[in-house]
Write a protein that holds these residues in place. Structure first.
Motif, mmCIF file in Angstrom:
data_model
loop_
_atom_site.group_PDB
_atom_site.id
_atom_site.type_symbol
_atom_site.label_atom_id
_atom_site.label_comp_id
_atom_site.label_asym_id
_atom_site.label_seq_id
_atom_site.Cartn_x
_atom_site.Cartn_y
_atom_site.Cartn_z
ATOM 1 N N ALA A 91 0.783 -1.137 -0.123
ATOM 2 C CA ALA A 91 -0.180 -0.042 -0.073
ATOM 3 C C ALA A 91 0.873 1.413 0.000
ATOM 4 O O ALA A 91 0.644 2.187 -0.500
ATOM 5 N N GLN A 92 1.760 1.313 0.748
ATOM 6 C CA GLN A 92 2.574 2.546 0.920
ATOM 7 C C GLN A 92 3.490 2.574 -0.486
ATOM 8 O O GLN A 92 3.253 3.920 -0.918
ATOM 9 N N THR A 93 3.918 1.792 -1.031
ATOM 10 C CA THR A 93 4.428 2.030 -2.677
ATOM 11 C C THR A 93 3.417 2.290 -3.404
ATOM 12 O O THR A 93 3.606 3.321 -4.344
ATOM 13 N N LYS A 94 2.184 1.695 -3.547
ATOM 14 C CA LYS A 94 1.075 2.029 -4.620
ATOM 15 C C LYS A 94 0.933 3.570 -4.421
ATOM 16 O O LYS A 94 0.269 4.091 -5.014
ATOM 17 N N GLY A 139 2.386 -8.677 -13.073
ATOM 18 C CA GLY A 139 1.723 -7.438 -13.198
ATOM 19 C C GLY A 139 2.251 -6.254 -12.312
ATOM 20 O O GLY A 139 2.137 -5.167 -12.754
ATOM 21 N N THR A 140 3.174 -6.438 -11.393
ATOM 22 C CA THR A 140 4.058 -5.426 -10.835
ATOM 23 C C THR A 140 4.765 -4.879 -11.597
ATOM 24 O O THR A 140 5.031 -3.554 -11.538
ATOM 25 N N LEU A 141 5.529 -5.645 -12.428
ATOM 26 C CA LEU A 141 6.443 -5.014 -13.280
ATOM 27 C C LEU A 141 5.999 -4.061 -14.330
ATOM 28 O O LEU A 141 6.544 -3.191 -14.567
ATOM 29 N N LEU A 142 4.653 -4.346 -14.746
ATOM 30 C CA LEU A 142 4.350 -3.613 -15.711
ATOM 31 C C LEU A 142 3.712 -2.255 -15.165
ATOM 32 O O LEU A 142 3.832 -1.192 -15.676
ATOM 33 N N THR A 143 3.393 -2.164 -13.797
ATOM 34 C CA THR A 143 2.956 -1.274 -13.109
ATOM 35 C C THR A 143 4.247 -0.182 -12.953
ATOM 36 O O THR A 143 4.246 0.796 -13.050
ATOM 37 N N VAL A 144 5.263 -0.936 -12.344
ATOM 38 C CA VAL A 144 6.327 -0.352 -12.189
ATOM 39 C C VAL A 144 7.088 0.533 -13.571
ATOM 40 O O VAL A 144 7.777 1.516 -13.458
ATOM 41 N N LYS A 145 7.142 -0.305 -14.540
ATOM 42 C CA LYS A 145 7.561 0.167 -15.684
ATOM 43 C C LYS A 145 6.788 1.452 -16.109
ATOM 44 O O LYS A 145 7.312 2.351 -16.480
ATOM 45 N N TYR A 146 5.396 1.570 -16.046
ATOM 46 C CA TYR A 146 4.798 2.678 -16.565
ATOM 47 C C TYR A 146 4.825 3.809 -15.657
ATOM 48 O O TYR A 146 4.807 4.722 -15.622
ATOM 49 N N PHE A 147 4.982 3.396 -14.183
ATOM 50 C CA PHE A 147 5.611 4.504 -13.216
ATOM 51 C C PHE A 147 6.908 5.045 -13.851
ATOM 52 O O PHE A 147 6.898 6.275 -13.663
ATOM 53 N N PHE A 148 7.801 4.183 -13.846
ATOM 54 C CA PHE A 148 9.128 4.772 -14.325
ATOM 55 C C PHE A 148 9.097 5.770 -15.374
ATOM 56 O O PHE A 148 9.481 6.912 -15.581
#
Length: 190
Positions: A91-94, A139-148
Motif C-alpha cells: 500500500a505505501q508504495t502503491k 503485474g507489478t513489473l508492468l505497473t513499475v515500468k509505467y510508473f518509471f
C-alpha cells in the motif's frame, strides 16, 4: 549520478529493505551517494481522482508527496524496493505510484516536461514475494515500468526473489544480497 533509494516496505528490517541497503552499500563502496527515503515514514494520502492535476499538473493534496515529486524529478536514478502483497506492491508504495498521476498529467495531458532534463533516467526495481508463482511479478513489473515511464525513467534492472516471506529471510540468501551489492557498485560508474 543522483540516486534516489526508496524503501517501500512497511517493515524497516524487511527483505526488500535489506536488499536495498546492500545496493546502497555497494554504491557507497564505489564513492557514490544516495538519498534514502522510507515511504512508511511519510504521510502520502491516496489519490482522490478529482482530475484537477489534468488542468494544473499539480496535486492539490498537501502531504509528503510534495517532497517526493521534487525527488522523483531531480534524481538521475530511481531505485524502488517494495514487497509483493497479493501479487502487487504494498500500500505505501502503491500510494506513491498512484499519486504520480499529477506527473503523468503534466507530461501526457499538458505536454509539459516533468523535469528540467528530458534525458531518460535509470530505473531499478527490487522485490521479494512469498509465493513461488510463475506470474508473481508480472503485474507489478508492468505497473513499475509505467510508473518509471511517467517520471522519464526506464526500467533498466530488476532484482526479483520468490519464496521469501519471513522478516529477514533474505539473509539466508547471500547470493541475492551480493547481487544487490554488485548492482550498487555498478551504479557508481554512471
Amino acid at each position: 549520478m543522483k540516486v534516489l533509494a526508496m524503501y517501500g516496505s512497511p517493515r524497516k528490517e524487511g527483505n526488500t529493505t535489506l536488499l536495498l541497503r546492500e545496493l546502497v552499500k555497494g554504491l557507497h563502496a564505489q564513492g557514490g551517494a544516495a538519498t534514502e527515503i522510507f515511504l512508511c515514514d511519510l504521510q502520502i494520502l491516496p489519490c482522490v481522482a478529482d482530475h484537477s492535476c489534468s488542468q494544473s499538473g499539480e496535486c492539490f493534496l498537501q502531504d509528503d508527496m510534495r517532497m517526493m515529486y521534487s525527488h522523483l524529478v531531480t534524481h538521475d536514478c530511481i531505485v524502488l524496493a517494495a514487497p509483493i502483497f497479493f501479487y502487487g506492491v504494498n500500500a505505501q508504495t502503491k500510494a506513491l505510484i498512484d499519486r504520480s498521476q499529477a506527473l503523468w498529467a503534466r507530461k501526457n495531458v499538458l505536454k509539459r516536461p516533468v523535469s528540467s532534463s528530458e534525458i531518460k533516467k535509470k530505473g531499478i526495481f527490487i522485490s521479494a514475494g512469498a509465493t513461488k508463482g510463475a506470474k508473481l511479478f508480472d503485474g507489478t513489473l508492468l505497473t513499475v515500468k509505467y510508473f518509471f515511464d511517467t517520471i522519464n525513467a526506464e526500467l533498466s534492472h530488476s532484482l526479483l526473489y520468490r519464496s521469501i516471506d519471513g522478516k529477514g529471510e533474505i539473509l539466508k540468501h547471500p547470493d541475492a544480497l551480493q547481487e544487490a551489492y554488485n548492482l550498487g557498485r555498478s551504479l557508481a560508474a554512471f
